[in-house]
Design an enzyme around this catalytic site. Structure first.
Site, short mmCIF file in Angstrom:
data_model
loop_
_atom_site.label_atom_id
_atom_site.label_comp_id
_atom_site.label_asym_id
_atom_site.label_seq_id
_atom_site.Cartn_x
_atom_site.Cartn_y
_atom_site.Cartn_z
N SER A 163 -57.09 -37.24 37.85
CA SER A 163 -57.73 -37.73 36.63
C SER A 163 -56.65 -38.16 35.64
O SER A 163 -55.51 -37.67 35.68
CB SER A 163 -58.58 -36.61 36.02
OG SER A 163 -59.01 -36.93 34.71
N TYR A 176 -59.46 -28.47 32.28
CA TYR A 176 -59.66 -29.34 33.45
C TYR A 176 -58.40 -30.14 33.74
O TYR A 176 -57.97 -30.25 34.90
CB TYR A 176 -60.84 -30.28 33.17
CG TYR A 176 -61.10 -31.29 34.26
CD1 TYR A 176 -61.80 -30.93 35.41
CD2 TYR A 176 -60.66 -32.61 34.13
CE1 TYR A 176 -62.05 -31.87 36.41
CE2 TYR A 176 -60.90 -33.54 35.12
CZ TYR A 176 -61.59 -33.18 36.26
OH TYR A 176 -61.83 -34.10 37.25
#
Length: 254
Positions: A163, A176
């Site tokens: 990501s 995250y």
């Protein structure tokens, strides 16, 4: 739960069928990537935590393989479970070896956000963070370890989905993002340690997925995951060099 049915798919250009393990494949990017592989005649071992959605995905993939223009037989195996569970990971590896007599590709796509709504680090529940690391970082490495002998034998590839939160300092994305940053570093070292493999860690960009919606972002404004999947599949078809790749760049180069 294991469900193995044959489908009709294109034969490999080599002397054996190719086999891939794709985690988190009941929806979103995982399912979109599995579709790309099914169209190309790959044997697939797919997983997700929810059995009904996974079975629906497996049936769709069998139909996709059966409608491919070429001939051959692909096997689609669906195993519901949690990648953080060692027994489930062992079952994934065992099934892949049984149906394909080897493994050519591991796609580590399964992921969790952790705490939602996403908290600032000052309020990050540590138990949720530990769970996110177990799923997003430790489980991918464990699957690599389980499949590494088979991947080495076939000069295979590992595709780890990361990501932009792994490299950017977005507020509330610290937990995250930390799990994905760790996955990127593991990928970088794996590429150095295993030069016979292709190791890709990839940022798919924003996608119209349930995960993005759960993160509080405007998922409806994002492109569908099929666009990122088509771009990322170029890593497989063109056997691009190991490294960090972005779906947007791959799409622009096609």
């Amino acid at each position: 739960m294991t469900d193995i049915d044959p489908g009709h798919a294109a034969p490999d250009t080599r002397t054996r069928p190719r086999t891939a393990v794709v985690t988190g494949a009941s929806r979103g990017l995982g399912l979109a990537l599995a579709r790309e592989l099914a169209r190309d005649g790959w044997n697939l071992v797919i997983d997700a935590r929810g059995a009904p959605a996974l079975e629906d995905a497996a049936e769709e993939l069998r139909e996709t393989a059966a409608s491919s223009a070429a001939s051959g037989t692909a096997v689609i195996a669906a195993l519901a479970g949690d990648v953080a569970d060692p027994a489930h990971r062992a079952a994934l590896a065992r099934t892949a070896l049984e149906i394909g007599h080897g493994v050519d590709l591991l796609v580590n796509n399964a992921s969790v956000l952790g705490t939602t709504p996403l908290p600032r680090l000052a309020a990050q529940p540590l138990a949720d963070l530990e769970r996110a690391f177990a799923v997003n970082t430790v489980a991918p490495l464990a699957l690599v370890q389980a499949l590494l002998p088979a991947l080495r034998e076939r000069g295979g590839a590992v595709l780890n989905i990361t990501s932009d939160a792994a490299v950017e300092g977005y507020e509330t994305w610290g937990g995250y993002g930390a799990t994905k940053a760790a996955l990127e570093q593991l990928s970088r070292v794996l590429a150095a340690e295993e030069p016979g493999l292709a190791v890709w860690w990839t940022d798919p960009g924003e996608m119209r997925t349930r995960m993005l919606r759960e993160a509080g972002e405007d998922a409806d404004a994002a492109p569908p995951p099929e666009e990122a999947a088509a771009a990322l599949y170029r890593l497989v078809t063109d056997r691009l060099p190991s490294g960090r790749h972005q779906a947007a760049d791959l799409a622009g180069e096609r």
